[in-house]
Write a protein that holds these residues in place. Structure first.
Motif, PDB file in Angstrom:
ATOM      1  N   VAL A 205      29.562  25.798  68.589  1.00 13.69           N
ATOM      2  CA  VAL A 205      30.132  26.315  67.346  1.00 13.69           C
ATOM      3  C   VAL A 205      30.387  25.141  66.403  1.00 13.69           C
ATOM      4  N   GLY A 206      29.894  25.231  65.180  1.00 15.13           N
ATOM      5  CA  GLY A 206      30.148  24.134  64.263  1.00 15.13           C
ATOM      6  C   GLY A 206      29.260  24.138  63.043  1.00 15.13           C
ATOM      7  N   ASN A 207      29.164  22.969  62.409  1.00 19.59           N
ATOM      8  CA  ASN A 207      28.486  22.755  61.123  1.00 19.59           C
ATOM      9  C   ASN A 207      29.213  23.524  60.016  1.00 19.59           C
ATOM     10  N   ASP A 208      28.574  23.734  58.905  1.00 23.68           N
ATOM     11  CA  ASP A 208      29.241  24.365  57.770  1.00 23.68           C
ATOM     12  C   ASP A 208      29.760  25.759  58.133  1.00 23.68           C
ATOM     13  N   ILE A 209      30.959  26.067  57.640  1.00 29.38           N
ATOM     14  CA  ILE A 209      31.554  27.382  57.849  1.00 29.38           C
ATOM     15  C   ILE A 209      31.469  28.165  56.541  1.00 29.38           C
ATOM     16  N   HIS A 210      30.898  29.365  56.614  1.00 28.36           N
ATOM     17  CA  HIS A 210      30.697  30.206  55.440  1.00 28.36           C
ATOM     18  C   HIS A 210      31.603  31.429  55.519  1.00 28.36           C
ATOM     19  N   ILE A 211      32.166  31.800  54.367  1.00 29.01           N
ATOM     20  CA  ILE A 211      33.004  32.989  54.264  1.00 29.01           C
ATOM     21  C   ILE A 211      32.592  33.771  53.025  1.00 29.01           C
ATOM     22  N   VAL A 212      32.522  35.090  53.162  1.00 26.08           N
ATOM     23  CA  VAL A 212      32.359  35.975  52.011  1.00 26.08           C
ATOM     24  C   VAL A 212      33.423  37.057  52.104  1.00 26.08           C
ATOM     25  N   SER A 213      34.083  37.332  50.980  1.00 23.95           N
ATOM     26  CA  SER A 213      35.066  38.417  50.930  1.00 23.95           C
ATOM     27  C   SER A 213      34.665  39.409  49.847  1.00 23.95           C
ATOM     28  N   LEU A 214      34.945  40.673  50.107  1.00 21.68           N
ATOM     29  CA  LEU A 214      34.704  41.748  49.157  1.00 21.68           C
ATOM     30  C   LEU A 214      35.989  42.546  49.045  1.00 21.68           C
ATOM     31  N   ASP A 215      36.538  42.677  47.829  1.00 22.91           N
ATOM     32  CA  ASP A 215      37.804  43.384  47.693  1.00 22.91           C
ATOM     33  C   ASP A 215      37.594  44.787  47.116  1.00 22.91           C
ATOM     34  N   SER A 216      38.689  45.528  46.996  1.00 21.40           N
ATOM     35  CA  SER A 216      38.624  46.929  46.581  1.00 21.40           C
ATOM     36  C   SER A 216      38.211  47.092  45.121  1.00 21.40           C
ATOM     37  N   HIS A 217      38.179  46.003  44.357  1.00 22.36           N
ATOM     38  CA  HIS A 217      37.713  46.036  42.973  1.00 22.36           C
ATOM     39  C   HIS A 217      36.237  45.672  42.859  1.00 22.36           C
ATOM     40  N   ARG A 221      34.033  36.841  46.756  1.00 20.53           N
ATOM     41  CA  ARG A 221      34.297  35.400  46.723  1.00 20.53           C
ATOM     42  C   ARG A 221      33.531  34.760  47.872  1.00 20.53           C
ATOM     43  N   ARG A 222      33.060  33.567  47.637  1.00 18.88           N
ATOM     44  CA  ARG A 222      32.264  32.853  48.634  1.00 18.88           C
ATOM     45  C   ARG A 222      32.843  31.464  48.844  1.00 18.88           C
ATOM     46  N   TYR A 223      32.950  31.058  50.107  1.00 23.63           N
ATOM     47  CA  TYR A 223      33.471  29.744  50.470  1.00 23.63           C
ATOM     48  C   TYR A 223      32.490  29.061  51.427  1.00 23.63           C
ATOM     49  N   ILE A 224      32.400  27.750  51.297  1.00 20.16           N
ATOM     50  CA  ILE A 224      31.717  26.921  52.294  1.00 20.16           C
ATOM     51  C   ILE A 224      32.674  25.802  52.659  1.00 20.16           C
ATOM     52  N   ASN A 225      32.998  25.719  53.946  1.00 21.03           N
ATOM     53  CA  ASN A 225      33.961  24.718  54.429  1.00 21.03           C
ATOM     54  C   ASN A 225      35.264  24.768  53.631  1.00 21.03           C
ATOM     55  N   GLU A 226      35.764  25.974  53.430  1.00 20.87           N
ATOM     56  CA  GLU A 226      37.042  26.252  52.782  1.00 20.87           C
ATOM     57  C   GLU A 226      37.046  25.955  51.284  1.00 20.87           C
ATOM     58  N   LYS A 227      35.921  25.548  50.724  1.00 17.97           N
ATOM     59  CA  LYS A 227      35.828  25.301  49.291  1.00 17.97           C
ATOM     60  C   LYS A 227      35.252  26.528  48.604  1.00 17.97           C
ATOM     61  N   LYS A 228      35.963  27.012  47.598  1.00 21.89           N
ATOM     62  CA  LYS A 228      35.491  28.187  46.882  1.00 21.89           C
ATOM     63  C   LYS A 228      34.255  27.816  46.072  1.00 21.89           C
ATOM     64  N   ILE A 229      33.186  28.566  46.269  1.00 21.17           N
ATOM     65  CA  ILE A 229      31.929  28.296  45.571  1.00 21.17           C
ATOM     66  C   ILE A 229      31.775  29.217  44.371  1.00 21.17           C
ATOM     67  N   GLU A 230      32.084  30.497  44.557  1.00 20.35           N
ATOM     68  CA  GLU A 230      31.955  31.461  43.474  1.00 20.35           C
ATOM     69  C   GLU A 230      33.164  32.384  43.510  1.00 20.35           C
ATOM     70  N   ASN A 231      33.555  32.868  42.365  1.00 17.90           N
ATOM     71  CA  ASN A 231      34.591  33.887  42.296  1.00 17.90           C
ATOM     72  C   ASN A 231      34.111  35.002  41.375  1.00 17.90           C
ATOM     73  N   ASN A 232      34.538  36.224  41.671  1.00 21.09           N
ATOM     74  CA  ASN A 232      34.179  37.371  40.850  1.00 21.09           C
ATOM     75  C   ASN A 232      32.669  37.506  40.699  1.00 21.09           C
ATOM     76  N   ILE A 233      31.979  37.538  41.831  1.00 25.80           N
ATOM     77  CA  ILE A 233      30.525  37.657  41.818  1.00 25.80           C
ATOM     78  C   ILE A 233      30.087  39.063  41.427  1.00 25.80           C
ATOM     79  N   ASN A 234      31.034  40.003  41.462  1.00 25.00           N
ATOM     80  CA  ASN A 234      30.723  41.396  41.131  1.00 25.00           C
ATOM     81  C   ASN A 234      29.598  41.950  41.989  1.00 25.00           C
ATOM     82  N   ARG A 235      29.650  41.589  43.264  1.00 26.50           N
ATOM     83  CA  ARG A 235      28.708  42.112  44.251  1.00 26.50           C
ATOM     84  C   ARG A 235      27.262  41.703  43.981  1.00 26.50           C
ATOM     85  N   GLU A 236      27.048  40.639  43.249  1.00 29.49           N
ATOM     86  CA  GLU A 236      25.685  40.159  43.079  1.00 29.49           C
ATOM     87  C   GLU A 236      25.287  39.385  44.334  1.00 29.49           C
TER      88      GLU A 236
END
Length: 240
Positions: A205-217, A221-236
């Motif tokens: 387990v390791g290397n870059d850690i990726h996160i994507v979140s989708l909210d009720s609106h 939001r997208r993160y790589i290694n805890e750094k926010k890359i994009e916000n309010n992508i509007n599901r693109e």
């Protein structure tokens, strides 16, 4: 076009850690990007130079992959699973449309008689009792076809790969915010990584850690290694 590797390894697996959490406020998915090669003699080593993509999304759903990450062709070459997914994932696809297309593609490419299985976690919104609810479920594509678990409603947590059993018995708070879900997902990843480092001769387990979140609106939001890359992508769709 898919890139074929001429590596003649008999067994290639991705011993990752991925997790998906959801409640009434949205979905959070997390994945590492380390790729591990299993040899038939039992040895394991990192696939150097490859940061495997295990997290995908479009406007309709979020997808995680774990387990085997290459398709073996009849000529002995391999195609990376993420290349297949990226080529088949369309922005307007709903989960069923995409998964059926992926099933047919894998079945057509994997032309040898060797059994195969690929594992996925998927999260999306579904109208249930006239309410748009977030749901998640596990999906398996195997030699015998495609199977899926019942989807979890209101709250849910799935994990795959190394130490995925750490989520057994855990509960998701229905009112946790997206940021709280992200924090819980990061905790799960850190626990899996520490278990690998403490108890395995090789940490898968390791290397870059990726996160994507989708909210009720509908905001992503997208993160790589805890750094926010994009916000309010509007599901693109974002290729991670």
């Amino acid at each position: 076009m898919y890139n074929q590797s001429q590596n003649k390894r008999k067994d290639t697996e991705n011993m990752s850690f991925v997790a998906m959490l959801h409640n009434q406020n949205g979905i959070v998915a997390i994945a590492d990007s380390k790729s591990t090669v299993h040899y038939t003699n039992g040895d394991r080593e990192e696939e150097v130079g490859r940061k495997t993509q295990k997290l995908f999304c479009n406007s309709q759903f979020i997808l995680l992959t774990f387990g085997k990450n290459q398709i073996e062709l009849s000529n002995g070459n391999y195609i990376n699973l993420e290349d297949i997914i990226n080529d088949n994932l369309k922005e307007g696809d709903n989960p069923s449309e995409f998964l059926n297309r992926l099933l047919l593609c894998i079945k057509g490419l994997q032309k040898n008689e060797k059994p195969y299985e690929f594992h996925f976690l998927i999260g999306y919104q579904k109208n249930i009792d006239n309410y748009d609810r977030f749901v998640s479920q596990s999906i398996d594509i195997t030699t015998d076809g495609m199977t899926s678990s019942p989807y979890q409603i209101k709250t849910g947590i799935f994990a795959g790969g190394c130490h995925s059993q750490i989520v057994n018995g855990l509960n998701i708070g229905i009112n946790w915010t997206i940021d709280e879900l992200i924090l819980k997902a990061r905790t799960l990843m850190e626990v899996s990584r520490k278990l690998e480092e403490a108890f395995s001769l090789y940490s898968a387990v390791g290397n870059d850690i990726h996160i994507v979140s989708l909210d009720s609106h509908g905001k992503m939001r997208r993160y790589i290694n805890e750094k926010k890359i994009e916000n309010n992508i509007n599901r693109e769709q974002e290729n991670l």
